[in-house]
Design a protein around this motif. Sequence first.
Motif, PDB file in Angstrom:
ATOM      1  N   GLN A   1     -25.936 -44.883 -48.040  1.00 21.78           N
ATOM      2  CA  GLN A   1     -25.830 -44.406 -46.647  1.00 21.78           C
ATOM      3  C   GLN A   1     -25.155 -45.419 -45.725  1.00 21.78           C
ATOM      4  OE1 GLN A   1     -26.801 -41.441 -48.078  1.00 21.78           O
ATOM      5  NE2 GLN A   1     -28.725 -42.552 -48.379  1.00 21.78           N
ATOM      6  N   PHE A   2     -24.720 -46.578 -46.272  1.00 20.98           N
ATOM      7  CA  PHE A   2     -24.088 -47.596 -45.417  1.00 20.98           C
ATOM      8  C   PHE A   2     -22.584 -47.389 -45.367  1.00 20.98           C
ATOM      9  CE2 PHE A   2     -27.443 -51.130 -46.505  1.00 20.98           C
ATOM     10  CZ  PHE A   2     -28.436 -50.357 -45.938  1.00 20.98           C
ATOM     11  N   GLY A   3     -22.024 -47.494 -44.171  1.00 21.66           N
ATOM     12  CA  GLY A   3     -20.577 -47.418 -44.027  1.00 21.66           C
ATOM     13  C   GLY A   3     -19.921 -48.692 -44.474  1.00 21.66           C
ATOM     14  N   PRO A   4     -18.608 -48.787 -44.495  1.00 24.86           N
ATOM     15  CA  PRO A   4     -17.678 -47.686 -44.235  1.00 24.86           C
ATOM     16  C   PRO A   4     -17.607 -46.709 -45.420  1.00 24.86           C
ATOM     17  CG  PRO A   4     -16.463 -49.633 -44.917  1.00 24.86           C
ATOM     18  CD  PRO A   4     -17.909 -50.039 -44.834  1.00 24.86           C
ATOM     19  N   TYR A   5     -17.144 -45.501 -45.107  1.00 19.35           N
ATOM     20  CA  TYR A   5     -17.051 -44.469 -46.142  1.00 19.35           C
ATOM     21  C   TYR A   5     -15.602 -44.162 -46.508  1.00 19.35           C
ATOM     22  CZ  TYR A   5     -21.807 -43.587 -44.552  1.00 19.35           C
ATOM     23  OH  TYR A   5     -23.118 -43.734 -44.204  1.00 19.35           O
ATOM     24  N   ILE A   6     -15.392 -43.828 -47.781  1.00 14.31           N
ATOM     25  CA  ILE A   6     -14.111 -43.282 -48.218  1.00 14.31           C
ATOM     26  C   ILE A   6     -14.429 -41.947 -48.886  1.00 14.31           C
ATOM     27  CG2 ILE A   6     -12.049 -43.616 -49.666  1.00 14.31           C
ATOM     28  CD1 ILE A   6     -12.640 -46.604 -49.633  1.00 14.31           C
ATOM     29  N   GLU A   7     -13.884 -40.871 -48.360  1.00 14.07           N
ATOM     30  CA  GLU A   7     -14.176 -39.530 -48.897  1.00 14.07           C
ATOM     31  C   GLU A   7     -15.686 -39.315 -49.059  1.00 14.07           C
ATOM     32  OE1 GLU A   7     -11.794 -37.259 -49.507  1.00 14.07           O
ATOM     33  OE2 GLU A   7     -10.154 -38.626 -48.977  1.00 14.07           O
ATOM     34  N   ASP A   8     -16.443 -39.665 -48.045  1.00 14.79           N
ATOM     35  CA  ASP A   8     -17.898 -39.528 -48.041  1.00 14.79           C
ATOM     36  C   ASP A   8     -18.639 -40.430 -49.027  1.00 14.79           C
ATOM     37  OD1 ASP A   8     -17.938 -37.743 -45.963  1.00 14.79           O
ATOM     38  OD2 ASP A   8     -17.847 -35.968 -47.269  1.00 14.79           O
ATOM     39  N   GLU A   9     -17.909 -41.294 -49.698  1.00 10.31           N
ATOM     40  CA  GLU A   9     -18.583 -42.245 -50.591  1.00 10.31           C
ATOM     41  C   GLU A   9     -18.663 -43.591 -49.868  1.00 10.31           C
ATOM     42  OE1 GLU A   9     -19.710 -41.790 -53.918  1.00 10.31           O
ATOM     43  OE2 GLU A   9     -19.422 -39.656 -53.483  1.00 10.31           O
ATOM     44  N   SER A  10     -19.807 -44.256 -49.947  1.00  8.85           N
ATOM     45  CA  SER A  10     -19.973 -45.534 -49.277  1.00  8.85           C
ATOM     46  C   SER A  10     -19.154 -46.629 -49.984  1.00  8.85           C
ATOM     47  CB  SER A  10     -21.450 -45.944 -49.288  1.00  8.85           C
ATOM     48  OG  SER A  10     -21.571 -47.324 -49.021  1.00  8.85           O
ATOM     49  N   ALA A  11     -18.221 -47.219 -49.237  1.00  8.84           N
ATOM     50  CA  ALA A  11     -17.442 -48.320 -49.808  1.00  8.84           C
ATOM     51  C   ALA A  11     -18.344 -49.527 -50.059  1.00  8.84           C
ATOM     52  CB  ALA A  11     -16.286 -48.692 -48.882  1.00  8.84           C
TER      53      ALA A  11
ATOM     54  N   MET B   1     -35.259 -62.864 -34.435  1.00  7.11           N
ATOM     55  CA  MET B   1     -34.348 -62.051 -35.242  1.00  7.11           C
ATOM     56  C   MET B   1     -35.085 -60.781 -35.638  1.00  7.11           C
ATOM     57  SD  MET B   1     -31.435 -61.618 -36.757  1.00  7.11           S
ATOM     58  CE  MET B   1     -30.512 -63.142 -37.004  1.00  7.11           C
ATOM     59  N   VAL B   2     -34.458 -59.646 -35.398  1.00  4.34           N
ATOM     60  CA  VAL B   2     -35.077 -58.355 -35.707  1.00  4.34           C
ATOM     61  C   VAL B   2     -34.133 -57.565 -36.607  1.00  4.34           C
ATOM     62  CG1 VAL B   2     -35.948 -56.195 -34.740  1.00  4.34           C
ATOM     63  CG2 VAL B   2     -36.276 -58.340 -33.506  1.00  4.34           C
ATOM     64  N   ALA B   3     -34.669 -57.010 -37.684  1.00  5.13           N
ATOM     65  CA  ALA B   3     -33.830 -56.285 -38.634  1.00  5.13           C
ATOM     66  C   ALA B   3     -34.438 -54.926 -38.942  1.00  5.13           C
ATOM     67  CB  ALA B   3     -33.659 -57.111 -39.908  1.00  5.13           C
ATOM     68  N   ALA B   4     -34.090 -53.966 -38.107  1.00  8.16           N
ATOM     69  CA  ALA B   4     -34.578 -52.606 -38.344  1.00  8.16           C
ATOM     70  C   ALA B   4     -33.561 -51.880 -39.225  1.00  8.16           C
ATOM     71  CB  ALA B   4     -34.781 -51.889 -37.017  1.00  8.16           C
ATOM     72  N   GLY B   5     -33.683 -52.097 -40.512  1.00  2.23           N
ATOM     73  CA  GLY B   5     -32.644 -51.725 -41.463  1.00  2.23           C
ATOM     74  C   GLY B   5     -32.569 -50.251 -41.827  1.00  2.23           C
ATOM     75  N   ASN B   6     -33.479 -49.440 -41.364  1.00  2.00           N
ATOM     76  CA  ASN B   6     -33.374 -48.008 -41.671  1.00  2.00           C
ATOM     77  C   ASN B   6     -34.082 -47.207 -40.572  1.00  2.00           C
ATOM     78  OD1 ASN B   6     -36.213 -47.852 -42.311  1.00  2.00           O
ATOM     79  ND2 ASN B   6     -35.727 -48.722 -44.324  1.00  2.00           N
ATOM     80  N   ASP B   7     -34.022 -45.885 -40.677  1.00  2.00           N
ATOM     81  CA  ASP B   7     -34.546 -45.032 -39.607  1.00  2.00           C
ATOM     82  C   ASP B   7     -36.055 -45.183 -39.416  1.00  2.00           C
ATOM     83  OD1 ASP B   7     -31.959 -44.188 -39.339  1.00  2.00           O
ATOM     84  OD2 ASP B   7     -32.243 -42.296 -40.406  1.00  2.00           O
ATOM     85  N   VAL B   8     -36.768 -45.382 -40.503  1.00  2.00           N
ATOM     86  CA  VAL B   8     -38.227 -45.545 -40.403  1.00  2.00           C
ATOM     87  C   VAL B   8     -38.551 -46.805 -39.597  1.00  2.00           C
ATOM     88  CG1 VAL B   8     -40.350 -45.908 -41.717  1.00  2.00           C
ATOM     89  CG2 VAL B   8     -38.595 -44.326 -42.591  1.00  2.00           C
ATOM     90  N   LEU B   9     -37.821 -47.891 -39.909  1.00  2.00           N
ATOM     91  CA  LEU B   9     -38.066 -49.143 -39.189  1.00  2.00           C
ATOM     92  C   LEU B   9     -37.651 -49.026 -37.727  1.00  2.00           C
ATOM     93  CD1 LEU B   9     -36.954 -51.720 -41.907  1.00  2.00           C
ATOM     94  CD2 LEU B   9     -39.291 -51.247 -41.141  1.00  2.00           C
TER      95      LEU B   9
ATOM     96  N   ASN C   1     -28.620 -44.229 -38.158  1.00  2.00           N
ATOM     97  CA  ASN C   1     -27.887 -45.497 -38.057  1.00  2.00           C
ATOM     98  C   ASN C   1     -26.439 -45.297 -37.614  1.00  2.00           C
ATOM     99  OD1 ASN C   1     -27.763 -48.436 -38.397  1.00  2.00           O
ATOM    100  ND2 ASN C   1     -26.345 -47.894 -40.051  1.00  2.00           N
ATOM    101  N   PRO C   2     -25.735 -44.296 -38.134  1.00  2.00           N
ATOM    102  CA  PRO C   2     -24.369 -44.075 -37.617  1.00  2.00           C
ATOM    103  C   PRO C   2     -24.366 -43.816 -36.107  1.00  2.00           C
ATOM    104  CG  PRO C   2     -24.674 -42.856 -39.664  1.00  2.00           C
ATOM    105  CD  PRO C   2     -26.005 -43.453 -39.323  1.00  2.00           C
TER     106      PRO C   2
END
Lengths: 395, 395
Positions: free
Chosen positions: A47-57, B245-253, B275-276
């Motif tokens: 789920q982390f960007g950046p994406y290429i064709e919806d695939e995470s680079a 330092m705060v790292a809310a790395g996903n939607d739950v966090l 996140n996007p």
Amino acid sequence: MALSLEGIKVLDLTRVLAGPYSTMILADLGAQVIKIEKPETGDDSRQFGPYIEDESAYFMSINRNKKSVTLNLKKKKGKEILLGLVKEVDVVVENFRPGTMEKLGLGYDVLKEVNPKIIYAAASGFGHTGPYSKRPAYDAVVQAMGGIMSITGQKGGKATRVGSSIGDITAGLFCTIGILAALINRNSIGKGQKVDVAMLDCQVAILENAIARYIVSGIVPQPAGNRHSSIVPFEPFDTKDGEIMVAAGNDVLWVKLCKALGIEKLAYDERFLTNPLRNKNYNELRPIVAKHFMEKTTKEWQDILDDIGVPNGPINTIDKVLKNPQILAREMIVEVEHPRAGKMKMPGIPIKLSETPGTIRTAAPILGQHTQEILKEMLNMNNEEIEKFKKLNIF
Amino acid sequence: MALSLEGIKVLDLTRVLAGPYSTMILADLGAQVIKIEKPETGDDSRQFGPYIEDESAYFMSINRNKKSVTLNLKKKKGKEILLGLVKEVDVVVENFRPGTMEKLGLGYDVLKEVNPKIIYAAASGFGHTGPYSKRPAYDAVVQAMGGIMSITGQKGGKATRVGSSIGDITAGLFCTIGILAALINRNSIGKGQKVDVAMLDCQVAILENAIARYIVSGIVPQPAGNRHSSIVPFEPFDTKDGEIMVAAGNDVLWVKLCKALGIEKLAYDERFLTNPLRNKNYNELRPIVAKHFMEKTTKEWQDILDDIGVPNGPINTIDKVLKNPQILAREMIVEVEHPRAGKMKMPGIPIKLSETPGTIRTAAPILGQHTQEILKEMLNMNNEEIEKFKKLNIF
């Protein structure tokens, strides 16, 4: 051509960066890495960007050479399948928060009952012991707590995070070393063991001389800008058109540098004869050297210094890194074809082995791409069983 | 207790940092590391400060567990003795500039004639191939050329060198992985091989997602300050009395963080749901979160966030690192007694193995401390021969 780790099978329960980086190295060197992913969503980094064709680079660049099997570890049958796979492999790697595998009933104690030869490697934020063990962590947190940020940054400026996630990456590297050492050792003791690597520990391990400096001087190290903390001159200088990094790491190089700059007399100036003296008289030395560097362009100085053998280099941005002739000659930028995303550039393999070099054989897998293949191959499952478990949301 | 690499013998020709860091790890894990040093001056880093009782704290912190043998490799007898030792060991490691060993008549081709099972590892600035191969390099040069500096620094600020020599250290780590992979492989193919690791290559290998970001967007990555490049919120915030330092790395966090800050409504604000979206609307999000962090001290926020499970941490300076309870509990600061310098603190071993843990058995050696011992033990030399060669300045 044979690969160094051919025949080594790795069950890879890792996500995001530290763990996947470690298993990528194992895979690059020839281990068979079977990535176990949550059904439907998979590794968080998909789920982390950046994406290429919806695939995470992001995902693609650290999961090449691996196979993807989806498996629901919260279901009883999912756990059974995992334990079945554990019997068939040499190494299990995970980077969950400590306690997660135990909660799933899949802790090291359970796994080693099933396979006493298993090497169980865990990369975590704070490690599997100690008062912070169960706390969650990310790269930025361990960079902050481990001290590296406090010594990185412009002189007099703010503590600065290293621009890539070296908290994760160094943990991935130390974890890989631990796994390989345990594999070597298994030949002697005939059984596996647990490898416990904490990101925070690894940050302490890479502080270099900061601890020694503090202990000896009592002065808390601060961001020192781009200067080496104890060698002079060893920093970037502005040129006519940019900057150049210069590293005159010993007295011989200091003399060569002075010659190149056309200030040979300075080399034998008694204020600057040795490195301890150059350190002491830094404030007098720097402006003299800096003035001369302004006379030519970075490229001109590069040629002059290369010629005379003084270590130097431009401060390359990423676009320049991708074009650097040495980096290209060493195959450190490789292009991998992904079935959905097409061709993608990523870093190559920095371990160059003469007889059994690492290779990039496949792109990062699509989620669950190898579920059927692996279950058939390793657990002798048939199509009917696979269909049945699929309907039960086991994978 | 047994050690993982017990029985592995390493002839260590390395100096300064990249090579010595690699052989330190091998030694920590139990390999017998015999450090070959120039007579009289030894490893260059014996001249690097800070000093304790005239001993370099820099040298001491990366040469523990090793033995020191002085040997003049420019003399014919010195070379003969080296080749004699090569026959007795498993691994040779060097980090000279490429071509140096060949010039001495001690290149890989010569060494493998003497011992076909030898693993020959070379860590160098640019590697043993490619157009820059023969150029000298130091950490600062490869950090500059490899791209990491260009993405490290405050937003809008200058490219910044990472505050420890990660150019050397990551090369040391990859080199160690290469050596261990080659040792594992030697069991299958029955012969050794060359491991060629370039500091510059390793810098490219740790760029994480910077290459992907550039390729996908066409935008050259710049220093991004202390923000994560693709996750929000993932950065330090000012508090009443410092930073956290705060790292809310996903939607739950993210939801948990909003609860902790007392702004739960924000968690379900449609601008910030994923996140996007948080990336896209960063400029609106940051001031709201930042304002709330100003209400309490760093310690108060730490307790609140720890309690609710949001990854966070203070930005520790080195003095705080040395007192951190987790770092101490993990034995990541160890005290080693040196015969001349007394007790010295240094980083511990970050690879925690359950069955064959690494150990720190001896302090860094005094120059030539083990010359006699090793020559007697490995080459059966007697006192008379040793005295004779000493007079001839062989060691």
